[in-house]
Design a protein around this motif. Structure first.
Motif, short mmCIF file in Angstrom:
data_model
loop_
_atom_site.label_atom_id
_atom_site.label_comp_id
_atom_site.label_asym_id
_atom_site.label_seq_id
_atom_site.Cartn_x
_atom_site.Cartn_y
_atom_site.Cartn_z
N GLN A 33 0.90 -1.42 0.05
CA GLN A 33 -0.03 0.07 0.11
C GLN A 33 0.95 1.39 -0.02
O GLN A 33 0.48 2.32 0.51
N ILE A 34 2.00 1.25 -0.71
CA ILE A 34 2.83 2.38 -0.66
C ILE A 34 2.86 2.59 -2.20
O ILE A 34 3.25 2.20 -2.95
N HIS A 35 2.01 3.75 -2.54
CA HIS A 35 1.69 4.04 -4.04
C HIS A 35 2.49 5.35 -4.51
O HIS A 35 2.42 5.69 -5.68
N ASP A 36 2.84 6.08 -3.65
CA ASP A 36 3.35 7.56 -3.80
C ASP A 36 5.02 7.25 -4.09
O ASP A 36 5.65 7.70 -3.19
N LEU A 37 5.06 7.01 -5.40
CA LEU A 37 6.52 6.80 -5.67
C LEU A 37 7.07 7.59 -6.77
O LEU A 37 6.32 8.38 -7.48
N VAL A 38 8.40 8.00 -6.50
CA VAL A 38 9.14 8.76 -7.40
C VAL A 38 10.05 8.25 -7.89
O VAL A 38 11.03 7.31 -7.14
N PHE A 39 10.44 8.32 -9.40
CA PHE A 39 11.62 7.30 -10.02
C PHE A 39 12.73 8.15 -10.35
O PHE A 39 12.29 9.26 -10.94
N THR A 40 14.05 8.09 -9.99
CA THR A 40 14.99 8.66 -10.46
C THR A 40 16.06 7.85 -10.95
O THR A 40 16.10 6.68 -11.06
N ARG A 41 17.18 8.65 -11.93
CA ARG A 41 18.36 8.01 -12.48
C ARG A 41 19.35 9.06 -12.40
O ARG A 41 19.39 10.19 -12.13
N GLU A 42 20.49 8.14 -12.11
CA GLU A 42 21.89 9.01 -12.28
C GLU A 42 22.80 8.44 -13.01
O GLU A 42 22.99 7.28 -13.26
N PRO A 43 23.61 9.40 -13.89
CA PRO A 43 23.21 10.64 -13.76
C PRO A 43 21.87 11.14 -14.71
O PRO A 43 21.43 10.38 -15.65
N GLY A 44 21.17 12.13 -14.19
CA GLY A 44 20.00 12.63 -14.62
C GLY A 44 19.01 13.03 -13.59
O GLY A 44 19.22 13.17 -12.38
N GLY A 45 17.73 13.08 -14.01
CA GLY A 45 16.68 13.23 -13.06
C GLY A 45 16.24 14.89 -13.11
O GLY A 45 14.91 14.93 -12.69
N THR A 46 16.98 15.62 -13.32
CA THR A 46 16.55 17.13 -13.83
C THR A 46 16.90 17.67 -14.99
O THR A 46 17.99 16.90 -15.54
N PRO A 47 16.43 18.53 -15.62
CA PRO A 47 16.83 19.05 -16.75
C PRO A 47 18.47 19.28 -17.00
O PRO A 47 18.88 18.86 -18.02
N LEU A 48 19.02 19.81 -15.84
CA LEU A 48 20.56 20.48 -15.86
C LEU A 48 21.23 18.91 -15.83
O LEU A 48 22.07 18.68 -16.38
N ALA A 49 20.77 18.10 -14.89
CA ALA A 49 21.56 16.60 -14.62
C ALA A 49 21.34 15.85 -15.67
O ALA A 49 22.38 14.95 -16.24
#
Length: 210
Positions: A33-49
């Motif tokens: 029941q954990i549904h509020d998920l955020v996915f990231t990657r490195e390097p990256g994840g923001t426009p600058l990154a």
């Protein structure tokens, strides 16, 4: 219901199956029941990154990228992601699932590139301080198997084109770091997909119920 945000990272060599593992982690969290998920990657994840990711992954007008410049760009991308995405998400109670984090730099730049450990430690402490993932799943497999899988995906980037010796050093450092940190769980990624999935589910359940 578990509500506090946590940071879970999936690590491993090229071809280790990180994308599939991340999907398995997400499914397991949703089963809790954990549904509020955020996915990231490195390097990256923001426009600058993401722009920095392109510079790290691909050469620019055939200009050689020095190992030190590569290291600095990785930490620049990381702090953009951590401060602008990961920390705000965790503060809001969201769970973050990351494709790579600082362990990659310790393994790839520290062991693979054989850069000065004191320099990497200084950058890590300056950029991240005490911030680290709550759980890391390290998908372990031989470079030969991983690179063969990576080749089947298509053209290799500049890091994927490194030698087997490079990736042997990276794998050894990953294994050493995993032995030193109880928050890192090693998953045998040379097994069948079904067994890898089951191992990830077991590791995550043990951690969630611990």
């Amino acid at each position: 219901m578990i509500s506090l945000g946590k940071f879970i990272v999936v690590e491993g060599l090229e071809g280790a199956g990180k994308t599939t593992a991340i999907a398995t982690v997400a499914q397991q969290l949703q089963a809790y029941q954990i549904h509020d998920l955020v996915f990231t990657r490195e390097p990256g994840g923001t426009p600058l990154a993401e722009a920095l990711r392109t510079l790290v992954k691909d050469s620019v007008d055939n200009e050689p990228l020095t190992y030190q410049a590569e290291l600095l760009m990785l930490y620049a991308a990381r702090i953009q992601l951590v401060d602008n995405v990961i920390k705000p998400a965790l503060k809001a109670g969201k769970w973050v699932i990351g494709d790579r984090h600082d362990l990659s730099t310790q393994a790839y730049q520290g062991a693979g590139r054989q850069l000065d450990s004191a320099l990497i430690k200084m950058l890590k402490n300056s950029v991240l301080g005490s911030f680290k993932p709550d759980l890391t799943l390290y998908l372990d497999l031989s470079p030969e198997i991983g690179l063969e899988r990576a080749k089947q995906r298509g053209k290799l980037d500049r890091i994927e084109q490194e030698s087997l010796e490079f990736f042997d050093r990276v794998r050894t450092r990953y294994q050493q770091l995993a032995q030193q940190d109880q928050s890192i769980v090693v998953i045998n990624a040379e097994q069948s997909l079904e067994k890898v999935t089951a191992a990830i589910q077991t590791a995550l359940s043990d951690w969630l119920n611990g």
